[in-house]
Structure formats: structure tokens, C-alpha cells
Scaffold this active site. Sequence first.
Site, PDB file in Angstrom:
ATOM      1  N   GLN A   2       3.386 -34.147 -47.583  1.00 23.17           N
ATOM      2  CA  GLN A   2       2.666 -33.628 -46.411  1.00 23.17           C
ATOM      3  C   GLN A   2       2.098 -34.798 -45.605  1.00 23.17           C
ATOM      4  O   GLN A   2       1.530 -34.599 -44.547  1.00 23.17           O
ATOM      5  CB  GLN A   2       1.515 -32.725 -46.868  1.00 23.17           C
ATOM      6  N   ASN A   3       2.233 -36.010 -46.142  1.00 19.08           N
ATOM      7  CA  ASN A   3       1.632 -37.171 -45.482  1.00 19.08           C
ATOM      8  C   ASN A   3       2.533 -37.683 -44.361  1.00 19.08           C
ATOM      9  O   ASN A   3       3.757 -37.553 -44.427  1.00 19.08           O
ATOM     10  CB  ASN A   3       1.391 -38.285 -46.501  1.00 19.08           C
ATOM     11  N   VAL A   4       1.895 -38.305 -43.371  1.00 19.03           N
ATOM     12  CA  VAL A   4       2.647 -38.799 -42.210  1.00 19.03           C
ATOM     13  C   VAL A   4       2.634 -40.327 -42.189  1.00 19.03           C
ATOM     14  O   VAL A   4       2.951 -40.934 -41.184  1.00 19.03           O
ATOM     15  CB  VAL A   4       2.062 -38.224 -40.896  1.00 19.03           C
TER      16      VAL A   4
ATOM     17  N   HIS B 130       5.364 -32.527 -42.842  1.00 19.75           N
ATOM     18  CA  HIS B 130       4.506 -32.455 -41.653  1.00 19.75           C
ATOM     19  C   HIS B 130       4.865 -33.535 -40.635  1.00 19.75           C
ATOM     20  O   HIS B 130       4.044 -33.875 -39.784  1.00 19.75           O
ATOM     21  CB  HIS B 130       3.029 -32.566 -42.047  1.00 19.75           C
TER      22      HIS B 130
ATOM     23  N   CYS C 267       9.543 -35.748 -21.279  1.00 22.56           N
ATOM     24  CA  CYS C 267      10.999 -35.979 -21.335  1.00 22.56           C
ATOM     25  C   CYS C 267      11.526 -35.925 -22.764  1.00 22.56           C
ATOM     26  O   CYS C 267      12.734 -35.968 -22.971  1.00 22.56           O
ATOM     27  CB  CYS C 267      11.365 -37.310 -20.680  1.00 22.56           C
TER      28      CYS C 267
ATOM     29  N   CYS D 153       8.178 -42.329 -18.192  1.00 23.42           N
ATOM     30  CA  CYS D 153       8.324 -41.226 -17.219  1.00 23.42           C
ATOM     31  C   CYS D 153       6.962 -40.693 -16.763  1.00 23.42           C
ATOM     32  O   CYS D 153       6.899 -39.831 -15.892  1.00 23.42           O
ATOM     33  CB  CYS D 153       9.171 -40.095 -17.813  1.00 23.42           C
TER      34      CYS D 153
ATOM     35  N   SER E 106      -4.717 -30.623 -51.955  1.00 22.61           N
ATOM     36  CA  SER E 106      -5.662 -29.529 -52.201  1.00 22.61           C
ATOM     37  C   SER E 106      -4.930 -28.194 -52.216  1.00 22.61           C
ATOM     38  O   SER E 106      -5.528 -27.175 -52.559  1.00 22.61           O
ATOM     39  CB  SER E 106      -6.754 -29.524 -51.126  1.00 22.61           C
TER      40      SER E 106
ATOM     41  N   ALA F 293      -4.006 -40.424 -58.790  1.00 21.13           N
ATOM     42  CA  ALA F 293      -2.541 -40.411 -58.807  1.00 21.13           C
ATOM     43  C   ALA F 293      -1.965 -41.694 -59.416  1.00 21.13           C
ATOM     44  O   ALA F 293      -1.071 -41.637 -60.275  1.00 21.13           O
ATOM     45  CB  ALA F 293      -2.015 -40.227 -57.381  1.00 21.13           C
TER      46      ALA F 293
HETATM   47  P1  OAD Z   1      -6.509 -32.776 -48.649  1.00 23.10           P
HETATM   48  O1  OAD Z   1      -7.392 -33.772 -47.988  1.00 23.10           O
HETATM   49  O2  OAD Z   1      -6.708 -31.355 -48.317  1.00 23.10           O
HETATM   50  O3  OAD Z   1      -6.650 -32.907 -50.226  1.00 23.10           O
HETATM   51  C1  OAD Z   1      -6.643 -34.141 -50.878  1.00 23.10           C
HETATM   52  C2  OAD Z   1      -6.543 -33.899 -52.366  1.00 23.10           C
HETATM   53  O4  OAD Z   1      -6.443 -35.159 -53.010  1.00 23.10           O
HETATM   54  C3  OAD Z   1      -7.735 -33.171 -52.986  1.00 23.10           C
HETATM   55  O5  OAD Z   1      -7.273 -32.108 -53.812  1.00 23.10           O
HETATM   56  C4  OAD Z   1      -8.412 -34.252 -53.830  1.00 23.10           C
HETATM   57  O6  OAD Z   1      -9.053 -33.725 -55.011  1.00 23.10           O
HETATM   58  C5  OAD Z   1      -7.241 -35.116 -54.183  1.00 23.10           C
HETATM   59  N1  OAD Z   1      -7.552 -36.521 -54.546  1.00 23.10           N
HETATM   60  C6  OAD Z   1      -8.654 -37.249 -54.269  1.00 23.10           C
HETATM   61  N2  OAD Z   1      -8.531 -38.507 -54.770  1.00 23.10           N
HETATM   62  C7  OAD Z   1      -7.326 -38.561 -55.386  1.00 23.10           C
HETATM   63  C8  OAD Z   1      -6.601 -39.567 -56.077  1.00 23.10           C
HETATM   64  N3  OAD Z   1      -7.093 -40.803 -56.257  1.00 23.10           N
HETATM   65  N4  OAD Z   1      -5.385 -39.256 -56.572  1.00 23.10           N
HETATM   66  C9  OAD Z   1      -4.866 -38.015 -56.412  1.00 23.10           C
HETATM   67  N5  OAD Z   1      -5.494 -37.027 -55.744  1.00 23.10           N
HETATM   68  C10 OAD Z   1      -6.703 -37.285 -55.240  1.00 23.10           C
HETATM   69  O7  OAD Z   1      -5.013 -33.271 -48.369  1.00 23.10           O
HETATM   70  P2  OAD Z   1      -3.669 -32.416 -48.308  1.00 23.10           P
HETATM   71  O8  OAD Z   1      -3.627 -31.405 -49.378  1.00 23.10           O
HETATM   72  O9  OAD Z   1      -2.566 -33.382 -48.205  1.00 23.10           O
HETATM   73  O10 OAD Z   1      -1.986 -31.054 -42.311  1.00 23.10           O
HETATM   74  O11 OAD Z   1      -3.832 -31.679 -46.910  1.00 23.10           O
HETATM   75  C11 OAD Z   1      -2.813 -30.838 -46.484  1.00 23.10           C
HETATM   76  C12 OAD Z   1      -2.738 -30.828 -45.003  1.00 23.10           C
HETATM   77  O12 OAD Z   1      -4.020 -30.547 -44.438  1.00 23.10           O
HETATM   78  C13 OAD Z   1      -2.397 -32.177 -44.364  1.00 23.10           C
HETATM   79  O13 OAD Z   1      -1.029 -32.478 -44.413  1.00 23.10           O
HETATM   80  C14 OAD Z   1      -2.868 -31.983 -42.966  1.00 23.10           C
HETATM   81  C15 OAD Z   1      -4.222 -31.390 -43.280  1.00 23.10           C
HETATM   82  O14 OAD Z   1      -4.854 -30.664 -42.318  1.00 23.10           O
HETATM   83  C16 OAD Z   1      -1.830 -31.071 -40.981  1.00 23.10           C
HETATM   84  O15 OAD Z   1      -2.468 -31.816 -40.278  1.00 23.10           O
HETATM   85  C17 OAD Z   1      -0.839 -30.069 -40.477  1.00 23.10           C
END
Ligand code: OAD
Length: 258
Positions: free
Chosen positions: A102-104, A120, A131, A151, A190, A233
Amino acid sequence: MNALVRQTAEALVQTRNAVALTGAGISIDSGIPPFRGPGGLWERIDPLEVAHIEAFRRDPEKVWQLLLKGMQEFLTGARPNAGHTVLARLEEWGYLRSVITQNVDGLHQAAGSRDVIEYHGTFAYQRCMDCGRRTATPRVDLSRIPPRCDCGGIYRPDCVFFGEMIPPQHLERSHQLVARCDVLLVVGTSATVYPAAMIPMLAKESGARVVEINPEPTPLTGRVSDYLIQGGAGEVLDDILACIHAIRDADGAAPSPY
Ligand code: OAD
């Protein structure tokens, strides 16, 4: 050794048909903040005001100022960490087919992962709203906010805003992969944003073992995932890799190059 780490290493060695789903947590050790939880971006800014496509259309300058400029600063110079590196090694050795992220931030590819689905999208490119020209982010003049194409149109990152569809090819391929995998590693997410949060459920329904790696429980824990290996991780994936080494050594397999 943690029994869950051992079970996971054994499953990866035996099945050789695993996929990883990653989220912001895997990139925290690379200095990129998550969205939720302590220090998360959404603690400081409201995602509906800055991360929704309608917010961007209404006021692109505000979204660039409040969110995108800062994201670009975090991403510039960020380097992969142990978590990214272990996933790349697992793919190289044939234990992991693909990473759905999900990371960019592009850090899986920077670590050497080859089959990465950017669910994402990516911040590595910007797309002109007028354009449609796609330009590598380092070639875009970000001293002017909002940045503009030749443009005159406004650039947006080539990632998915809230209110937008997941690129259909990413959606389809991810679903195909998880429907066929035997193990799904769910790392640092999360699991609250859909449709990405459906992926572990699809894997589970298809009979895969779903393993969470996260310092905290998530809505999947105890319901969808088979178990949670609680920890960062990098640290947990390093332990799994060490355990795979030990299993290979015990089996008399050729030593790995790492
Ligand atoms: P979140 O910020 O929602 O969640 C981050 C997760 O990483 C949490 O569950 C933490 O407990 C966990 N975490 C913290 N430290 C960590 C570590 N050292 N190792 C492993 N895990 C750890 O991020 P995402 O679930 O990626 O979407 O969020 C999903 C989407 O919400 C993103 O892609 C973005 C956001 O809004 C869009 O913008 C469309």
C-alpha cells in the site's frame, strides 16, 4: 526461538508459495511516518481535507502544501531497511512470489524486490491533471507549489487518493495472487483501508495461512489472521530469515550467499 517465527519459517520453506501485503509500518525504520497511531500523519491533518481527490480538485495548492510537499521531503533520500531487504531476499530464494504494497515510497524495489504491486500507486511519478503527461518526480519543479506541467496543468502524484479506484490491473492481479497463495505475510498495516484490507480475508477464504507482523494487534488479529508475531517488521523478518538459514543448514542445503 519464538515458536511462531519457527512455524512461519517452516511454512515458507515448505510451500514456496507466499505473498506479502505491506503497509506504512514497514517503512517507519526508513524514517517515513505512518498514517495512524503515534506520530501518524492523520493525527496532525484530516485525511478528508488533504487526501481525498475532491479536496485536491478543490484546492490543489492546499493539498500540496499540507501533505504532498512534506511526503516528498520524507521520501527523498529514504533508504530501504531490514524489513524491505528480507522480503527481497525471500523472493530471490524462491520463498516469496510477490509483494503487494500500500506504500508509495518505492522502497521494496530499492531493496531488490522485483514483483511489487503498488496497490495505491507511486509517488515516483507525477501526472498532469490536464494533458495526462507522466513525469518522474525528480524531474518536476517542486519549488513552485502546485507544480505545473509544460502545458500549464497541475501535477498530481501518480498515487490513489481517497475517493479514487484502485487501478484495475493491480486489483485483479492482487486478488489472483492471494487466491492461490499458501501463506500471506501481512506486515505493518493497520488493515483499516479498503479494498486493501480485504486481501487477508480473501487469502483466508482460499485456505492460506495468514501471518501478521506488527507491534500492535489489528482488526484482523484473532479473527482473520492465524496469528500475530508481535514486533517491528525488520526485527521479526530478520528472525524469520535466520530461522530459514537454520532449517536449510539442518537439511544440508547449499549455504545461501547471505
Ligand atoms: P497505517 O498508518 O494505518 O498503519 C501502520 C501500521 O504499522 C500500524 O498497524 C502499526 O501498528 C504498524 N507499525 C508501527 N511500527 C511498526 C514497525 N516497526 N513494524 C511493523 N509495523 C509497524 O498504515 P497502512 O495500513 O499502510 O492510503 O495505511 C493504509 C492506507 O491508509 C495507506 O496506504 C494510505 C492511508 O490513508 C491512501 O492514502 C489511499
